[in-house]
Design an enzyme around this catalytic site. Sequence first.
Site, PDB file in Angstrom:
ATOM      1  N   ASP A 124      -5.029   7.550  52.451  1.00  0.00           N
ATOM      2  CA  ASP A 124      -6.100   7.885  51.867  1.00  0.00           C
ATOM      3  C   ASP A 124      -6.294   7.431  50.192  1.00  0.00           C
ATOM      4  O   ASP A 124      -6.288   8.749  49.500  1.00  0.00           O
ATOM      5  CB  ASP A 124      -6.727   8.955  52.690  1.00  0.00           C
ATOM      6  CG  ASP A 124      -6.913   8.574  54.051  1.00  0.00           C
ATOM      7  OD1 ASP A 124      -6.204   8.105  54.866  1.00  0.00           O
ATOM      8  OD2 ASP A 124      -8.038   8.889  54.816  1.00  0.00           O
TER       9      ASP A 124
ATOM     10  N   GLU B 158      -9.463   4.057  52.318  1.00  0.00           N
ATOM     11  CA  GLU B 158     -11.401   4.348  52.991  1.00  0.00           C
ATOM     12  C   GLU B 158     -11.834   5.780  51.631  1.00  0.00           C
ATOM     13  O   GLU B 158     -13.478   5.341  51.790  1.00  0.00           O
ATOM     14  CB  GLU B 158     -11.627   5.518  53.991  1.00  0.00           C
ATOM     15  CG  GLU B 158     -10.596   6.806  53.982  1.00  0.00           C
ATOM     16  CD  GLU B 158     -11.020   7.223  55.540  1.00  0.00           C
ATOM     17  OE1 GLU B 158     -11.942   7.024  55.975  1.00  0.00           O
ATOM     18  OE2 GLU B 158     -10.898   8.769  55.003  1.00  0.00           O
ATOM     19  N   ASN B 159     -11.306   6.279  50.815  1.00  0.00           N
ATOM     20  CA  ASN B 159     -11.859   6.435  49.632  1.00  0.00           C
ATOM     21  C   ASN B 159     -11.531   6.272  48.499  1.00  0.00           C
ATOM     22  O   ASN B 159     -11.781   7.779  47.351  1.00  0.00           O
ATOM     23  CB  ASN B 159     -11.569   8.619  49.989  1.00  0.00           C
ATOM     24  CG  ASN B 159     -11.612   8.839  51.461  1.00  0.00           C
ATOM     25  OD1 ASN B 159     -10.639   8.690  52.159  1.00  0.00           O
ATOM     26  ND2 ASN B 159     -12.370   9.135  51.848  1.00  0.00           N
TER      27      ASN B 159
ATOM     28  N   HIS C 128     -15.006   6.041  57.230  1.00  0.00           N
ATOM     29  CA  HIS C 128     -15.894   5.878  55.733  1.00  0.00           C
ATOM     30  C   HIS C 128     -16.311   4.310  55.396  1.00  0.00           C
ATOM     31  O   HIS C 128     -16.907   3.959  54.151  1.00  0.00           O
ATOM     32  CB  HIS C 128     -15.072   7.002  54.297  1.00  0.00           C
ATOM     33  CG  HIS C 128     -15.420   8.031  54.174  1.00  0.00           C
ATOM     34  ND1 HIS C 128     -16.701   8.437  54.378  1.00  0.00           N
ATOM     35  CD2 HIS C 128     -14.421   9.111  54.852  1.00  0.00           C
ATOM     36  CE1 HIS C 128     -16.455   9.939  54.311  1.00  0.00           C
ATOM     37  NE2 HIS C 128     -15.584  10.450  54.397  1.00  0.00           N
TER      38      HIS C 128
ATOM     39  N   HIS D 246      -6.458   7.118  63.096  1.00  0.00           N
ATOM     40  CA  HIS D 246      -6.963   7.898  61.262  1.00  0.00           C
ATOM     41  C   HIS D 246      -8.110   9.027  62.138  1.00  0.00           C
ATOM     42  O   HIS D 246      -9.448   8.970  63.137  1.00  0.00           O
ATOM     43  CB  HIS D 246      -8.237   6.413  61.348  1.00  0.00           C
ATOM     44  CG  HIS D 246      -9.015   7.235  59.677  1.00  0.00           C
ATOM     45  ND1 HIS D 246      -8.417   7.538  58.627  1.00  0.00           N
ATOM     46  CD2 HIS D 246     -10.594   8.245  59.549  1.00  0.00           C
ATOM     47  CE1 HIS D 246      -9.047   7.397  57.107  1.00  0.00           C
ATOM     48  NE2 HIS D 246     -10.760   8.313  58.245  1.00  0.00           N
TER      49      HIS D 246
ATOM     50  N   HIS E 291      -6.764  10.701  57.265  1.00  0.00           N
ATOM     51  CA  HIS E 291      -8.190  11.250  57.326  1.00  0.00           C
ATOM     52  C   HIS E 291      -7.398  12.417  57.161  1.00  0.00           C
ATOM     53  O   HIS E 291      -8.825  12.591  56.778  1.00  0.00           O
ATOM     54  CB  HIS E 291      -8.522  10.702  59.041  1.00  0.00           C
ATOM     55  CG  HIS E 291      -9.597  11.768  58.918  1.00  0.00           C
ATOM     56  ND1 HIS E 291     -10.770  11.272  58.397  1.00  0.00           N
ATOM     57  CD2 HIS E 291     -10.255  12.326  59.577  1.00  0.00           C
ATOM     58  CE1 HIS E 291     -11.777  12.177  58.683  1.00  0.00           C
ATOM     59  NE2 HIS E 291     -11.997  12.765  59.178  1.00  0.00           N
TER      60      HIS E 291
ATOM     61  N   HIS F 192      -5.992  13.786  54.255  1.00  0.00           N
ATOM     62  CA  HIS F 192      -5.436  13.921  53.304  1.00  0.00           C
ATOM     63  C   HIS F 192      -4.599  15.290  52.725  1.00  0.00           C
ATOM     64  O   HIS F 192      -4.003  15.752  52.013  1.00  0.00           O
ATOM     65  CB  HIS F 192      -7.208  14.056  52.810  1.00  0.00           C
ATOM     66  CG  HIS F 192      -8.071  13.477  52.169  1.00  0.00           C
ATOM     67  ND1 HIS F 192      -8.901  13.010  50.971  1.00  0.00           N
ATOM     68  CD2 HIS F 192      -8.510  11.858  53.459  1.00  0.00           C
ATOM     69  CE1 HIS F 192      -9.237  11.895  51.743  1.00  0.00           C
ATOM     70  NE2 HIS F 192      -8.690  11.461  52.581  1.00  0.00           N
TER      71      HIS F 192
HETATM   72 FE   LIG Z   1     -10.045  10.072  53.955  1.00  0.00          FE
HETATM   73 FE   LIG Z   2     -11.402   9.466  56.741  1.00  0.00          FE
END
Ligand SMILES: [Fe+2]
Ligand SMILES: [Fe+2]
Length: 269
Positions: free
Chosen positions: A8, A39-40, A68, A154, A179, A181
């Site tokens: 991510d 996604e981030n 996300h 994820h 997911h 991190h």
């Molecule tokens: Fe994430």
């Molecule tokens: Fe996530």
Amino acid sequence: MNLLFLGDVMGRAGRQAITDHLPRLRTDWNLDFVVVNGENATSGMGLSGAHAKLLLEAGADCVTLGDHAFDQKDMLRFIEEESRIIRPLNFSKAAPGKGARLFTARNGKKVLVAQALGQVFMKRPFDDPFSALETVFRTHPLGGQADAIIIDFHCEATSEKMAMGHWCDGRASLMVGTHTHVPTADAMILSKGCAYLTDAGMCGDYNSVIGMQRDEPLRRFITGMPKERFQPALGSATLSGVYVETGNDGRATRIEMVREGGLLQTSRP
Ligand SMILES: [Fe+2]
Ligand SMILES: [Fe+2]
């Protein structure tokens, strides 16, 4: 094939790390195919079309999303125009875009990328990811239609990810979690040749709470009261992920954890 998967991308710091390092790594490590979870990448919440372009131009062949996926509203339209972006297979029956796609790598080989969301400890219920991936494996057998298969799973729970690793073994080249991190230290090749890592970690500033500036998450944990919005941390980011080599049958022959730049201890192939 030489494959790289990066976890991510977190906000501006994560994007900067991608543009700083990825073009060089593509050449230095002779990478045939690169997947980046985005996604981030935009303000820590979702991915805008502009930032998706930036990740692709820096050297990603495919960008995956996550829970996300559509936090940035322009992704609802952008994903229909940019087929190199993959959202989770089981995000929603009404979601635009695709959850799996067969790509042609720069060396001409076919690489299938698919993403699914887990069900344990997630904010809302998602459909069964195991049967969703089963359908993908049936239509795209490893060593048949696909020279390599990369699965981004994820989800929150390490147990669910390990179970998915075994579900993918013999049918995928790599099953990597995203997911949380935070990178896990369990990179391995499972018994039927699937490279496995419970979580790739994030491409972000680790002087943070999973990529966010520390003060607001700390306040919420200590007082139980929100005061401000979460803001991505802006210090130097670590690129975090996994490098995998595969043979002609699509099975993994080597796996190495990747950590490049920023605070975390360096690890590279
Ligand atoms: Fe994430
Ligand atoms: Fe996530």
